[in-house]
Write an enzyme that holds these catalytic residues in place. Sequence first.
Site, PDB file in Angstrom:
ATOM      1  N   LYS A   7       0.824  -1.221   0.000  1.00 55.54           N
ATOM      2  CA  LYS A   7       0.000   0.000   0.000  1.00 55.54           C
ATOM      3  C   LYS A   7       0.847   1.255   0.000  1.00 55.54           C
ATOM      4  O   LYS A   7       0.508   2.241  -0.648  1.00 55.54           O
ATOM      5  CB  LYS A   7      -0.910   0.014   1.233  1.00 55.54           C
ATOM      6  CG  LYS A   7      -2.244  -0.632   0.984  1.00 55.54           C
ATOM      7  CD  LYS A   7      -3.244  -0.184   2.025  1.00 55.54           C
ATOM      8  CE  LYS A   7      -4.569  -0.881   1.812  1.00 55.54           C
ATOM      9  NZ  LYS A   7      -5.440  -0.808   2.976  1.00 55.54           N
ATOM     10  N   LYS A  55      -2.715 -11.890  -6.727  1.00 58.01           N
ATOM     11  CA  LYS A  55      -4.051 -12.217  -6.228  1.00 58.01           C
ATOM     12  C   LYS A  55      -5.101 -11.360  -6.944  1.00 58.01           C
ATOM     13  O   LYS A  55      -4.803 -10.245  -7.399  1.00 58.01           O
ATOM     14  CB  LYS A  55      -4.135 -12.035  -4.709  1.00 58.01           C
ATOM     15  CG  LYS A  55      -4.259 -10.619  -4.248  1.00 58.01           C
ATOM     16  CD  LYS A  55      -4.737 -10.529  -2.790  1.00 58.01           C
ATOM     17  CE  LYS A  55      -4.876  -9.055  -2.420  1.00 58.01           C
ATOM     18  NZ  LYS A  55      -5.439  -8.772  -1.136  1.00 58.01           N
ATOM     19  N   LYS A 111      -9.844  -6.178  -5.806  1.00 59.14           N
ATOM     20  CA  LYS A 111     -10.885  -5.252  -6.267  1.00 59.14           C
ATOM     21  C   LYS A 111     -10.293  -3.897  -6.648  1.00 59.14           C
ATOM     22  O   LYS A 111     -10.950  -3.099  -7.305  1.00 59.14           O
ATOM     23  CB  LYS A 111     -11.995  -5.117  -5.225  1.00 59.14           C
ATOM     24  CG  LYS A 111     -11.553  -4.763  -3.824  1.00 59.14           C
ATOM     25  CD  LYS A 111     -12.688  -4.946  -2.812  1.00 59.14           C
ATOM     26  CE  LYS A 111     -12.166  -4.819  -1.402  1.00 59.14           C
ATOM     27  NZ  LYS A 111     -12.571  -5.835  -0.476  1.00 59.14           N
TER      28      LYS A 111
HETATM   29  P1  TYM Z   1     -10.193  -7.446   2.466  1.00 59.42           P
HETATM   30  O1  TYM Z   1     -11.323  -6.482   2.618  1.00 59.42           O
HETATM   31  O2  TYM Z   1      -9.096  -7.069   1.535  1.00 59.42           O
HETATM   32  O3  TYM Z   1     -10.721  -8.859   2.001  1.00 59.42           O
HETATM   33  C1  TYM Z   1     -11.782  -9.540   2.690  1.00 59.42           C
HETATM   34  C2  TYM Z   1     -11.493 -11.030   2.713  1.00 59.42           C
HETATM   35  O4  TYM Z   1     -11.330 -11.537   1.397  1.00 59.42           O
HETATM   36  C3  TYM Z   1     -10.114 -12.275   1.304  1.00 59.42           C
HETATM   37  N1  TYM Z   1      -9.570 -12.140  -0.063  1.00 59.42           N
HETATM   38  C4  TYM Z   1      -9.268 -13.162  -0.858  1.00 59.42           C
HETATM   39  N2  TYM Z   1      -9.364 -14.484  -0.677  1.00 59.42           N
HETATM   40  C5  TYM Z   1      -8.972 -15.270  -1.709  1.00 59.42           C
HETATM   41  N3  TYM Z   1      -8.508 -14.805  -2.890  1.00 59.42           N
HETATM   42  C6  TYM Z   1      -8.386 -13.473  -3.099  1.00 59.42           C
HETATM   43  N4  TYM Z   1      -7.947 -13.028  -4.274  1.00 59.42           N
HETATM   44  C7  TYM Z   1      -8.776 -12.577  -2.053  1.00 59.42           C
HETATM   45  N5  TYM Z   1      -8.795 -11.223  -1.930  1.00 59.42           N
HETATM   46  C8  TYM Z   1      -9.279 -10.979  -0.694  1.00 59.42           C
HETATM   47  C9  TYM Z   1      -9.206 -11.636   2.342  1.00 59.42           C
HETATM   48  O5  TYM Z   1      -8.167 -12.490   2.737  1.00 59.42           O
HETATM   49  C10 TYM Z   1     -10.182 -11.342   3.454  1.00 59.42           C
HETATM   50  O6  TYM Z   1     -10.372 -12.497   4.248  1.00 59.42           O
HETATM   51  N6  TYM Z   1      -7.557  -6.534   6.605  1.00 59.42           N
HETATM   52  C11 TYM Z   1      -8.702  -7.238   6.056  1.00 59.42           C
HETATM   53  C12 TYM Z   1     -10.012  -6.797   6.669  1.00 59.42           C
HETATM   54  C13 TYM Z   1     -10.076  -6.896   8.138  1.00 59.42           C
HETATM   55  C14 TYM Z   1     -10.139  -8.093   8.899  1.00 59.42           C
HETATM   56  C15 TYM Z   1     -10.240  -7.682  10.256  1.00 59.42           C
HETATM   57  C16 TYM Z   1     -10.152  -9.453   8.558  1.00 59.42           C
HETATM   58  C17 TYM Z   1     -10.116  -5.866   9.013  1.00 59.42           C
HETATM   59  N7  TYM Z   1     -10.225  -6.318  10.286  1.00 59.42           N
HETATM   60  C18 TYM Z   1     -10.343  -8.641  11.302  1.00 59.42           C
HETATM   61  C19 TYM Z   1     -10.244 -10.398   9.589  1.00 59.42           C
HETATM   62  C20 TYM Z   1     -10.340  -9.973  10.925  1.00 59.42           C
HETATM   63  C21 TYM Z   1      -8.751  -6.966   4.579  1.00 59.42           C
HETATM   64  O7  TYM Z   1      -8.176  -6.038   4.069  1.00 59.42           O
HETATM   65  O8  TYM Z   1      -9.582  -7.807   3.890  1.00 59.42           O
END
Ligand code: TYM
Length: 337
Positions: free
Chosen positions: A120, A202, A205
């Site tokens: 980031k 990966k 979005k």
């Molecule tokens: P975020 O919002 O980027 O993504 C949400 C969830 O989707 C999963 N994910 C994927 N899984 C498989 N293949 C992909 N290409 C892919 N892209 C995203 C992510 O691993 C995630 O599980 N930091 C976290 C959000 C967060 C969080 C938390 C998660 C904030 N607080 C507490 C767990 C517990 C994030 O940016 O996810």
Amino acid sequence: MENTTVAPHKKRALSCIQPTGVPTLGNYLGAMRNWVEMQDELDCAFAVADLHAITVRQEAAQFRNQIYEMFALLIAVGLKPDKSLLFVQSHVPAHAEMTWLLACHSQFGELSRMTQFKDKSAKHSDNINLGMFAYPSLMAADILLYQPNYVPVGDDQKQHVELTRDIAERFNNVHGKVFVLPEPYILKKGGRVKSLQDPTKKMSKSDENQNAFISLKDSPDTIMRKCKRAVTDSEADVRYAQGKDGINNLMEIYATITSKSFDEITAEFKGRGYGDFKVAVAEAVIETLRPVQQRFDDLMKDKAYLEQMMKQGAERAAAISNRTLDKALKKMGFVVL
Ligand code: TYM
């Protein structure tokens, strides 16, 4: 005699998703779909992590809409507000308060090593702010406040969950036991859905190339077009092998949705080439997303219902999180009134 058997305490799970744009098929297969399966067996909490999203600039009106959309999507994918705790992070002040306590237990060195911070800060080099650096402390707060045993995430979040565990252990060692040590819960299939245009990365979005990801709001035609354009290799065999990243990714997607093994998929497409396979992958994705999209459209027409569910979730989340926050404050020596 009175029946004294007590049902064993259900294990807990918590996870969150950022409202930064429409989630992709990666978010769905890697995270959200598993959450739905977990909600029957575990005590689950899922949140829209809106505070996390402001580590990069958000346009206010669009941001607000994305928060509604993400909350609606949690329900649309099949999470039930009467079964799982669903809430929006910023509605529960304990998250921000706990972040400070945990920030004081997060080391500069370990925060500097986080892959998401490195990515980031490289991408937004004009705005490398404190929030971006402290992001894992906020994430640790989200998790530890609810004392979950499992954190169901995609592979990319494993590092953050492991750091959360280290922070929790450090805190418990210094002040006495407050936090349950959580474990990342990652599925073998779907845990890392790759970009359709560069299958070494990966699926994200925030990718600038729209053809690289399938969004949960894409129309059937768009999904078909994106799958047909997916980058593959110059062979014609549908088989999972090293060096076939594009086909491996499509096979993972297809396997995750249909529950077929890689061998079964190879047999199904023997002698048929990539064209047929890509159409089958697209059709599987379209059919999986169809009911989700239908429910999502209906929910977005009823903001009053969404707000009512947000309010109900925030109240329940506050009750749980304030208990943990008070316990942590007391152990640290604060005067808790
Ligand atoms: P975020 O919002 O980027 O993504 C949400 C969830 O989707 C999963 N994910 C994927 N899984 C498989 N293949 C992909 N290409 C892919 N892209 C995203 C992510 O691993 C995630 O599980 N930091 C976290 C959000 C967060 C969080 C938390 C998660 C904030 N607080 C507490 C767990 C517990 C994030 O940016 O996810």
